[in-house]
Design an enzyme around this catalytic site. Structure first.
Site, PDB file in Angstrom:
ATOM      1  N   GLU A 193       5.731  -3.367   0.810  1.00  0.00           N
ATOM      2  CA  GLU A 193       5.668  -3.060  -0.636  1.00  0.00           C
ATOM      3  C   GLU A 193       4.879  -1.762  -0.764  1.00  0.00           C
ATOM      4  O   GLU A 193       3.657  -1.777  -0.843  1.00  0.00           O
ATOM      5  CB  GLU A 193       4.962  -4.190  -1.399  1.00  0.00           C
ATOM      6  N   GLY A 219       2.727   2.263   5.380  1.00  0.00           N
ATOM      7  CA  GLY A 219       3.957   1.602   5.829  1.00  0.00           C
ATOM      8  C   GLY A 219       4.563   2.277   7.053  1.00  0.00           C
ATOM      9  O   GLY A 219       5.078   1.619   7.954  1.00  0.00           O
ATOM     10  N   CYS A 260       1.744   0.576  -8.787  1.00  0.00           N
ATOM     11  CA  CYS A 260       2.903   1.016  -7.994  1.00  0.00           C
ATOM     12  C   CYS A 260       4.099   1.228  -8.913  1.00  0.00           C
ATOM     13  O   CYS A 260       4.980   2.035  -8.626  1.00  0.00           O
ATOM     14  CB  CYS A 260       3.219   0.000  -6.905  1.00  0.00           C
ATOM     15  N   GLY A 282       0.831  -1.200   0.000  1.00  0.00           N
ATOM     16  CA  GLY A 282       0.000   0.000   0.000  1.00  0.00           C
ATOM     17  C   GLY A 282       0.860   1.242   0.000  1.00  0.00           C
ATOM     18  O   GLY A 282       2.029   1.213  -0.401  1.00  0.00           O
ATOM     19  N   SER A 283       0.291   2.312   0.499  1.00  0.00           N
ATOM     20  CA  SER A 283       0.991   3.598   0.453  1.00  0.00           C
ATOM     21  C   SER A 283       2.133   3.653   1.470  1.00  0.00           C
ATOM     22  O   SER A 283       2.134   2.922   2.471  1.00  0.00           O
ATOM     23  CB  SER A 283      -0.007   4.715   0.759  1.00  0.00           C
TER      24      SER A 283
HETATM   25  P1  NAD Z   1      -3.445   2.362   1.303  1.00  0.00           P
HETATM   26  O1  NAD Z   1      -2.133   2.518   1.988  1.00  0.00           O
HETATM   27  O2  NAD Z   1      -4.471   3.404   1.476  1.00  0.00           O
HETATM   28  O3  NAD Z   1      -4.134   0.983   1.791  1.00  0.00           O
HETATM   29  C1  NAD Z   1      -3.499  -0.255   1.629  1.00  0.00           C
HETATM   30  C2  NAD Z   1      -4.013  -1.240   2.664  1.00  0.00           C
HETATM   31  O4  NAD Z   1      -3.488  -0.889   3.945  1.00  0.00           O
HETATM   32  C3  NAD Z   1      -5.524  -1.256   2.819  1.00  0.00           C
HETATM   33  O5  NAD Z   1      -5.942  -2.595   2.979  1.00  0.00           O
HETATM   34  C4  NAD Z   1      -5.746  -0.451   4.088  1.00  0.00           C
HETATM   35  O6  NAD Z   1      -6.937  -0.741   4.755  1.00  0.00           O
HETATM   36  C5  NAD Z   1      -4.531  -0.865   4.905  1.00  0.00           C
HETATM   37  N1  NAD Z   1      -4.120   0.060   5.965  1.00  0.00           N
HETATM   38  C6  NAD Z   1      -4.081   1.415   5.912  1.00  0.00           C
HETATM   39  N2  NAD Z   1      -3.594   1.908   7.063  1.00  0.00           N
HETATM   40  C7  NAD Z   1      -3.285   0.844   7.855  1.00  0.00           C
HETATM   41  C8  NAD Z   1      -2.735   0.702   9.164  1.00  0.00           C
HETATM   42  N3  NAD Z   1      -2.402   1.757   9.900  1.00  0.00           N
HETATM   43  N4  NAD Z   1      -2.545  -0.545   9.658  1.00  0.00           N
HETATM   44  C9  NAD Z   1      -2.864  -1.624   8.934  1.00  0.00           C
HETATM   45  N5  NAD Z   1      -3.402  -1.553   7.685  1.00  0.00           N
HETATM   46  C10 NAD Z   1      -3.617  -0.328   7.153  1.00  0.00           C
HETATM   47  O7  NAD Z   1      -3.122   2.121  -0.245  1.00  0.00           O
HETATM   48  P2  NAD Z   1      -4.103   2.073  -1.506  1.00  0.00           P
HETATM   49  O8  NAD Z   1      -4.640   3.429  -1.795  1.00  0.00           O
HETATM   50  O9  NAD Z   1      -5.067   0.936  -1.358  1.00  0.00           O
HETATM   51  O10 NAD Z   1      -3.082   1.645  -2.674  1.00  0.00           O
HETATM   52  C11 NAD Z   1      -2.289   2.545  -3.386  1.00  0.00           C
HETATM   53  C12 NAD Z   1      -0.878   2.571  -2.832  1.00  0.00           C
HETATM   54  O11 NAD Z   1      -0.336   1.269  -2.759  1.00  0.00           O
HETATM   55  C13 NAD Z   1       0.084   3.354  -3.731  1.00  0.00           C
HETATM   56  O12 NAD Z   1       0.931   4.119  -2.911  1.00  0.00           O
HETATM   57  C14 NAD Z   1       0.863   2.265  -4.453  1.00  0.00           C
HETATM   58  O13 NAD Z   1       2.134   2.651  -4.917  1.00  0.00           O
HETATM   59  C15 NAD Z   1       0.951   1.227  -3.376  1.00  0.00           C
HETATM   60  N6  NAD Z   1       1.193  -0.101  -3.932  1.00  0.00           N
HETATM   61  C16 NAD Z   1       2.443  -0.627  -3.801  1.00  0.00           C
HETATM   62  C17 NAD Z   1       2.732  -1.855  -4.367  1.00  0.00           C
HETATM   63  C18 NAD Z   1       4.105  -2.453  -4.275  1.00  0.00           C
HETATM   64  O14 NAD Z   1       4.249  -3.635  -4.543  1.00  0.00           O
HETATM   65  N7  NAD Z   1       5.125  -1.700  -3.926  1.00  0.00           N
HETATM   66  C19 NAD Z   1       1.723  -2.569  -5.046  1.00  0.00           C
HETATM   67  C20 NAD Z   1       0.449  -1.998  -5.140  1.00  0.00           C
HETATM   68  C21 NAD Z   1       0.194  -0.759  -4.579  1.00  0.00           C
END
Ligand code: NAD
Length: 497
Positions: free
Chosen positions: A253, A236, A287, A231-232
């Protein structure tokens, strides 16, 4: 294809789609496609206990037999590919070809994991003591928590899950709150494999539906030794210290801000195709999407003109329809973020082409992908905006281009287009790209599962999928066996009693 039919083909029941508190909207047209029940923190705690019990049995099942379960999962995915691919498109908005491609990635990682289940090998190491044997063994680790993002609702789950299962670890999956239906459908496909397998313990896969708080239960639990979070970077930053605080293991990731350097010797026809695919594919919501184009001044005007021509003819539309190449953004927030980024770039002196909303379907956020010709790499360029904005900067010296490419907080994917081996090898050298992925004469997106996938710096440092990524799901044990009649100590220490 009508939404109802896609939901039916994915074998989602009326009970699963109605009556819950989590509303799911399709980015295709903004339609409400489900009201899904969410889990409570107590539910997640119960899942953890259940998965821990499953671990006690599963860790002793021979790894190749564990691989058989994933082989069956791969067969079930092949049978369900069209249905799940269409659901991916309906729920996250990527075009159907990419939805199907995502399911194909799941199938590919199944194949890789099945082979891996016979290759969870360690080393034998020379002992300094006579009559002693030393070896390294890899053992199952425990429950793995897998948190995933909306833009790849199923493939990153499978990269983690298939390896975790062959490595002996049950999984609790917390999908994005924007794409729970894909997770529910995938769990059903796995259930079919479990049924055919026969004697798998209950609880190898749990799906925990909800917002961030549900992920927080997983990250805080000392009974979940592995947290793989996609995720974002913002997410992380919240997850990493919590898991580190309890000495758990993370596979992170996170966000990317990927660049392409285009040198004067580049094959520009191929470069244009690679740029367009990686900058506008998935509507800029990968990503690994191409976000920064660093192009030599000698060819800059020509390349930008070609790109503008290609962008002008892009088929933007319903991602379920044949011929569409650019589908919608996920939601209104994503559209607002894109507009804000373009405004900031404009204030920084950018010349913008595209970026306006495209009226495809009233409830969907469709946009014309944008090209932003920048005077320099300003702050907004150094941030990841999850939308189809391609920032273009010029360079005259390759050292300057590589420095610009590395001068961002993220370190996921990168590439160079050049036919000069001195340039391409320099780009791949220790003084070249600082990213986890570095490509030559292909774009930054569309990784194969055979390689380790992930990136450095604010991308989080995790590696998933192929190569030796499986090791992250196991614990390493160094064992020394004394088969002599004496007890010599290491380092020649005398300790006679
Ligand atoms: P996001 O960070 O908003 O959410 C991702 C996941 O994390 C969701 O399931 C969310 O509920 C969970 N989450 C959020 N805060 C949390 C916390 N404090 N504790 C535990 N879980 C939590 O991301 P998004 O908008 O769904 O996706 C887009 C982002 O993901 C972009 O930044 C993209 O670059 C990244 N991404 C990275 C990869 C990679 O492999 N590097 C792959 C796909 C997406």
């Amino acid at each position: 294809m009508p939404h109802d039919q896609i939901l039916r083909d994915a074998q989602l029941t009326k009970a699963e789609l109605t009556g819950g508190d989590l509303e799911v909207f399709s980015p295709v047209d903004g339609a409400l496609i489900g009201k899904v029940a969410t889990h409570s923190p107590a539910d997640v705690e119960a899942m953890i206990s259940d998965a821990k019990r499953a671990f006690e049995t599963w860790r002793e099942v021979p790894a190749p037999r564990r691989g058989e379960l994933i082989r069956l999962f791969g067969e079930e995915l092949r049978a369900a590919k069209d249905a799940l691919g269409a659901l991916v498109t309906l729920e996250c908005g990527k075009i159907l070809q990419e939805g199907l491609g995502e399911v194909q990635e799941m199938i590919d990682i199944c194949d890789l994991a099945v082979g891996q289940s016979r290759q969870l090998y360690g080393l034998t190491i020379a002992s300094e003591r006579p009559g002693h044997a030393m070896r390294e063994t890899w053992h199952p680790m425990g429950v793995a928590g897998v948190i995933t993002a909306f833009n790849f609702p199923v493939a990153p789950f499978a990269w983690n899950f298939c390896l975790a299962i062959v490595c002996g670890d049950p999984v609790i999956w917390k999908p994005s709150e924007k794409t729970p239906l894909c997770a529910l459908a995938t769990a059903k496909i796995f259930e079919r494999a479990v049924k055919r397998f026969g004697d798998a313990p209950e609880g190898l896969l749990h799906v925990a539906i909800g917002h961030a708080e549900i992920g927080e239960v997983l990250t805080a639990s000392g009974d979940v030794p592995i947290i793989s979070a996609t995720g974002s970077t913002r997410m992380g930053r919240a997850v990493a210290p919590v898991v580190a605080g309890r000495f758990g293991r993370t596979i992170l990731e996170l966000g990317g801000n990927n660049a392409m350097i285009v040198a004067p010797s580049a094959d520009l026809d191929n470069a244009v195709r690679a740029i367009v695919f990686s900058a506008v594919g998935t509507c800029g919501q990968r990503c690994t999407s191409l976000r920064r184009l660093i192009v030599h001044e000698d060819i800059r005007a020509d390349l930008v003109q070609r790109l503008k021509t290609a962008y002008a003819s892009l088929p933007i539309g319903d991602p379920l329809a044949d011929g569409t190449l650019v589908g919608p953004l996920i939601d209104a927030d994503a559209f607002e973020m894109m507009q804000k980024a373009l405004d900031t770039a404009k204030a920084d002196g950018a010349k913008i082409t595209g970026g306006a909303r495209s009226e495809v379907a009233e409830g969907g956020y469709y946009v014309e992908p944008a090209i932003a010709e920048m005077p320099s790499q300003t702050d907004i360029v150094r941030r990841e905006t999850f939308a189809p904005i391609l920032y273009v900067m010029g360079y005259t010296d390759l050292g300057e281009a590589i420095a610009m490419q590395n001068d961002v907080p993220q370190g996921l994917s990168s590439c160079i287009f050049s036919t000069d081996v001195r340039e391409t090898e320099r780009f791949l050298s220790a003084a070249g790209s600082d990213c986890g992925i570095a490509n030559v004469n292909i774009g930054p997106s569309g990784a194969e599962i055979g390689g380790a996938f992930g990136g450095e710096k604010e991308t989080g440092g995790g590696r998933e999928s192929g190569s030796d990524a499986w090791k992250a799901y196991m614990r390493r044990q160094t064992a020394t066996v004394n088969y002599s009649r004496d007890l010599p100590l290491a380092q020649g220490i005398k300790f006679d009693i």
